[in-house]
Design a protein around this motif. Sequence first.
Motif, PDB file in Angstrom:
ATOM      1  N   THR A  94       0.834  -1.201   0.000  1.00  0.00           N
ATOM      2  CA  THR A  94       0.000   0.000   0.000  1.00  0.00           C
ATOM      3  C   THR A  94       0.871   1.254   0.000  1.00  0.00           C
ATOM      4  O   THR A  94       0.634   2.196  -0.769  1.00  0.00           O
ATOM      5  N   LYS A  95       1.887   1.276   0.845  1.00  0.00           N
ATOM      6  CA  LYS A  95       2.787   2.430   0.913  1.00  0.00           C
ATOM      7  C   LYS A  95       3.514   2.637  -0.406  1.00  0.00           C
ATOM      8  O   LYS A  95       3.687   3.770  -0.870  1.00  0.00           O
ATOM      9  N   GLN A 123       4.046   5.734  -5.677  1.00  0.00           N
ATOM     10  CA  GLN A 123       4.017   5.787  -7.139  1.00  0.00           C
ATOM     11  C   GLN A 123       2.923   6.724  -7.644  1.00  0.00           C
ATOM     12  O   GLN A 123       3.131   7.457  -8.611  1.00  0.00           O
ATOM     13  N   LEU A 124       1.783   6.712  -6.994  1.00  0.00           N
ATOM     14  CA  LEU A 124       0.678   7.563  -7.443  1.00  0.00           C
ATOM     15  C   LEU A 124       1.025   9.044  -7.335  1.00  0.00           C
ATOM     16  O   LEU A 124       0.506   9.870  -8.097  1.00  0.00           O
ATOM     17  N   SER A 125       1.922   9.376  -6.417  1.00  0.00           N
ATOM     18  CA  SER A 125       2.291  10.779  -6.237  1.00  0.00           C
ATOM     19  C   SER A 125       3.080  11.324  -7.424  1.00  0.00           C
ATOM     20  O   SER A 125       3.280  12.526  -7.540  1.00  0.00           O
ATOM     21  N   ARG A 126       3.541  10.449  -8.326  1.00  0.00           N
ATOM     22  CA  ARG A 126       4.229  10.911  -9.531  1.00  0.00           C
ATOM     23  C   ARG A 126       3.257  11.554 -10.523  1.00  0.00           C
ATOM     24  O   ARG A 126       3.653  12.368 -11.351  1.00  0.00           O
ATOM     25  N   PHE A 127       1.998  11.134 -10.441  1.00  0.00           N
ATOM     26  CA  PHE A 127       1.040  11.521 -11.472  1.00  0.00           C
ATOM     27  C   PHE A 127      -0.023  12.501 -10.993  1.00  0.00           C
ATOM     28  O   PHE A 127      -0.576  13.256 -11.786  1.00  0.00           O
ATOM     29  N   LEU A 148       5.738  -0.072 -13.423  1.00  0.00           N
ATOM     30  CA  LEU A 148       6.130   1.324 -13.317  1.00  0.00           C
ATOM     31  C   LEU A 148       7.361   1.492 -12.433  1.00  0.00           C
ATOM     32  O   LEU A 148       7.992   2.548 -12.445  1.00  0.00           O
ATOM     33  N   ASP A 149       7.698   0.485 -11.665  1.00  0.00           N
ATOM     34  CA  ASP A 149       8.892   0.492 -10.817  1.00  0.00           C
ATOM     35  C   ASP A 149      10.102   0.157 -11.691  1.00  0.00           C
ATOM     36  O   ASP A 149      10.172  -0.914 -12.295  1.00  0.00           O
ATOM     37  N   ARG A 150      11.052   1.089 -11.760  1.00  0.00           N
ATOM     38  CA  ARG A 150      12.213   0.911 -12.644  1.00  0.00           C
ATOM     39  C   ARG A 150      13.060  -0.289 -12.256  1.00  0.00           C
ATOM     40  O   ARG A 150      13.757  -0.874 -13.096  1.00  0.00           O
ATOM     41  N   SER A 151      13.032  -0.681 -10.974  1.00  0.00           N
ATOM     42  CA  SER A 151      13.815  -1.843 -10.555  1.00  0.00           C
ATOM     43  C   SER A 151      13.185  -3.150 -11.029  1.00  0.00           C
ATOM     44  O   SER A 151      13.846  -4.196 -11.048  1.00  0.00           O
ATOM     45  N   LYS A 152      11.922  -3.110 -11.436  1.00  0.00           N
ATOM     46  CA  LYS A 152      11.233  -4.309 -11.928  1.00  0.00           C
ATOM     47  C   LYS A 152      11.176  -4.339 -13.454  1.00  0.00           C
ATOM     48  O   LYS A 152      11.214  -5.401 -14.071  1.00  0.00           O
ATOM     49  N   THR A 153      11.039  -3.179 -14.068  1.00  0.00           N
ATOM     50  CA  THR A 153      11.103  -3.032 -15.519  1.00  0.00           C
ATOM     51  C   THR A 153      12.005  -1.843 -15.803  1.00  0.00           C
ATOM     52  O   THR A 153      11.684  -0.710 -15.413  1.00  0.00           O
ATOM     53  N   SER A 154      13.135  -2.076 -16.438  1.00  0.00           N
ATOM     54  CA  SER A 154      14.086  -0.984 -16.675  1.00  0.00           C
ATOM     55  C   SER A 154      13.461   0.094 -17.552  1.00  0.00           C
ATOM     56  O   SER A 154      12.520  -0.159 -18.314  1.00  0.00           O
ATOM     57  N   ALA A 155      14.007   1.299 -17.453  1.00  0.00           N
ATOM     58  CA  ALA A 155      13.510   2.406 -18.271  1.00  0.00           C
ATOM     59  C   ALA A 155      13.668   2.083 -19.758  1.00  0.00           C
ATOM     60  O   ALA A 155      12.820   2.445 -20.577  1.00  0.00           O
ATOM     61  N   TYR A 156      14.756   1.375 -20.090  1.00  0.00           N
ATOM     62  CA  TYR A 156      14.961   0.993 -21.487  1.00  0.00           C
ATOM     63  C   TYR A 156      13.885   0.018 -21.952  1.00  0.00           C
ATOM     64  O   TYR A 156      13.296   0.185 -23.030  1.00  0.00           O
ATOM     65  N   ALA A 157      13.601  -1.014 -21.146  1.00  0.00           N
ATOM     66  CA  ALA A 157      12.562  -1.983 -21.513  1.00  0.00           C
ATOM     67  C   ALA A 157      11.196  -1.300 -21.586  1.00  0.00           C
ATOM     68  O   ALA A 157      10.371  -1.624 -22.450  1.00  0.00           O
ATOM     69  N   PHE A 158      10.965  -0.361 -20.689  1.00  0.00           N
ATOM     70  CA  PHE A 158       9.716   0.392 -20.689  1.00  0.00           C
ATOM     71  C   PHE A 158       9.588   1.189 -21.992  1.00  0.00           C
ATOM     72  O   PHE A 158       8.555   1.150 -22.669  1.00  0.00           O
ATOM     73  N   TYR A 159      10.645   1.897 -22.350  1.00  0.00           N
ATOM     74  CA  TYR A 159      10.678   2.687 -23.589  1.00  0.00           C
ATOM     75  C   TYR A 159      10.459   1.789 -24.803  1.00  0.00           C
ATOM     76  O   TYR A 159       9.690   2.126 -25.711  1.00  0.00           O
ATOM     77  N   LEU A 170       6.965  10.740 -18.620  1.00  0.00           N
ATOM     78  CA  LEU A 170       5.922  10.892 -17.609  1.00  0.00           C
ATOM     79  C   LEU A 170       6.158   9.978 -16.417  1.00  0.00           C
ATOM     80  O   LEU A 170       5.993  10.366 -15.265  1.00  0.00           O
ATOM     81  N   VAL A 171       6.583   8.744 -16.691  1.00  0.00           N
ATOM     82  CA  VAL A 171       6.742   7.748 -15.628  1.00  0.00           C
ATOM     83  C   VAL A 171       8.124   7.818 -14.977  1.00  0.00           C
ATOM     84  O   VAL A 171       8.250   7.715 -13.751  1.00  0.00           O
ATOM     85  N   HIS A 172       9.180   8.021 -15.792  1.00  0.00           N
ATOM     86  CA  HIS A 172      10.546   7.931 -15.262  1.00  0.00           C
ATOM     87  C   HIS A 172      11.358   9.215 -15.376  1.00  0.00           C
ATOM     88  O   HIS A 172      12.453   9.283 -14.818  1.00  0.00           O
ATOM     89  N   GLY A 173      10.868  10.208 -16.117  1.00  0.00           N
ATOM     90  CA  GLY A 173      11.595  11.464 -16.239  1.00  0.00           C
ATOM     91  C   GLY A 173      12.363  11.576 -17.543  1.00  0.00           C
ATOM     92  O   GLY A 173      12.601  10.595 -18.245  1.00  0.00           O
TER      93      GLY A 173
END
Length: 432
Positions: free
Chosen positions: A108-109, A114-118, A252-263, A316-319
């Motif tokens: 929950t925490k 994460q929601l505070s990013r958006f 959305l967590d970069r440690s679970k899906t890298s920014a490169y894989a996300f892109y 938007l998600v990672h900067g």
Amino acid sequence: MTNEQNPIEANALMDDLEYRGLIYQVTHREELQKTLNEESVTLYNGFDPTADSLHIGHLLPVLTMRRFQLAGHRAIALVGGGTGMIGDPSGRSVERSLNTAETVADWTKKLQNQLSRFLDFGTGDAKVPAKMVSNYDWLGPITFIDFLRDVGKNFTVNYMLAKDSVDSRLANGITFTEFSYMILQAYDFQRLNKEENCKLQLGGSDQWGNITAGLDLISKTGGGDVFGMTMPLVTKSDGKKFGKSESGAIWLDRSKTSAYAFYQFWINTDDADVIKFLKYFTFLNREEIEALESQHLEAPEKRIAQRELARRVTSLVHGDEAVESAEKITAALFSGSFAELNEVDLNEALADMPTTSAAASSEPLLIDLLVEAGAAPSKGQARKDIQSGAISVNGEKRTSIETVITSEDRLHGKTLVLRRGKKNYFVVKFED
């Protein structure tokens, strides 16, 4: 608020949502339109902590909440600290595994962070700050007897059986725990209506039954006028499930899906989906989207729309730095040269490649290393590949069969990238 998230005029919000295809079902549309035009409406969307991160399937409701906030309305992000311990049967063929209270509290925490990013919770320039709540705050203390008397008595079993989320599970069986979920979500809406003057609940299309149950409960218990709206289930034109890659969910967590894989997920969007996804997941206005659509139709092979989609959503998600990193990695993979990448970007680029370990003190022959790394089935084939110019080390061709790999060849002191042909990569990590 960034310059790409421009405020929407309050009276144009519903039209903008319609244009983007974000309205799937809505109750009392004209009355809701009138209410949104006349006042700042409080709305909410719930997110159950079923994992330690949101994934891209959550982006549609989160960004839709952001659109409401940009139009001057008040968004409440409800993280289901209580309902997350039960499990929503909607859209599922089997029951979820039940997690411990400690696990749900921890997740929950993380979801709240994460929601505070958006959503702007008062740290930005939004006219109306958003609010974060956990339904454990009111579901945790309530007694079972009080819940049955005050809430459960407003629902007949026949009413609940008629809901799709329940009816679709009857053949395989549904537990009383999941059967009760609908009432819990309805109670959430009632509480927020009473305590926060919340008038609108958003949700995915599979939440329609739960949302309308909340409207019915509020009506029966003397609440004011309330509304429900669902967004469409995001689908891909090829029939594959949205939000999944070969390596699993896109988190959305970069440690679970890298920014490169996300892109890469976004840049690989099918031509048939890219304009729809630009409408769904970016804050580009209609004119900007139509311009991209025109460019896409004229030259789809340039993938201009896909690149803009990938840049916008990744930023938007990672900067912005993550976009720059992803584009550097993309260029390195295209050229085969990794020497210019920093260690973090290099590790992201190589994350899904076959990897072999070697002793930090070793300085092997290239022929032997090709076999050990699985780049060649035998020394004979390795020799032929080297002589024919098919082998590169960190992007540089090596054509001598006497080549020795020394410590100077390693990137950042420990990584070697072998390439056979144009697309076959193999990684060697020199470690103690």
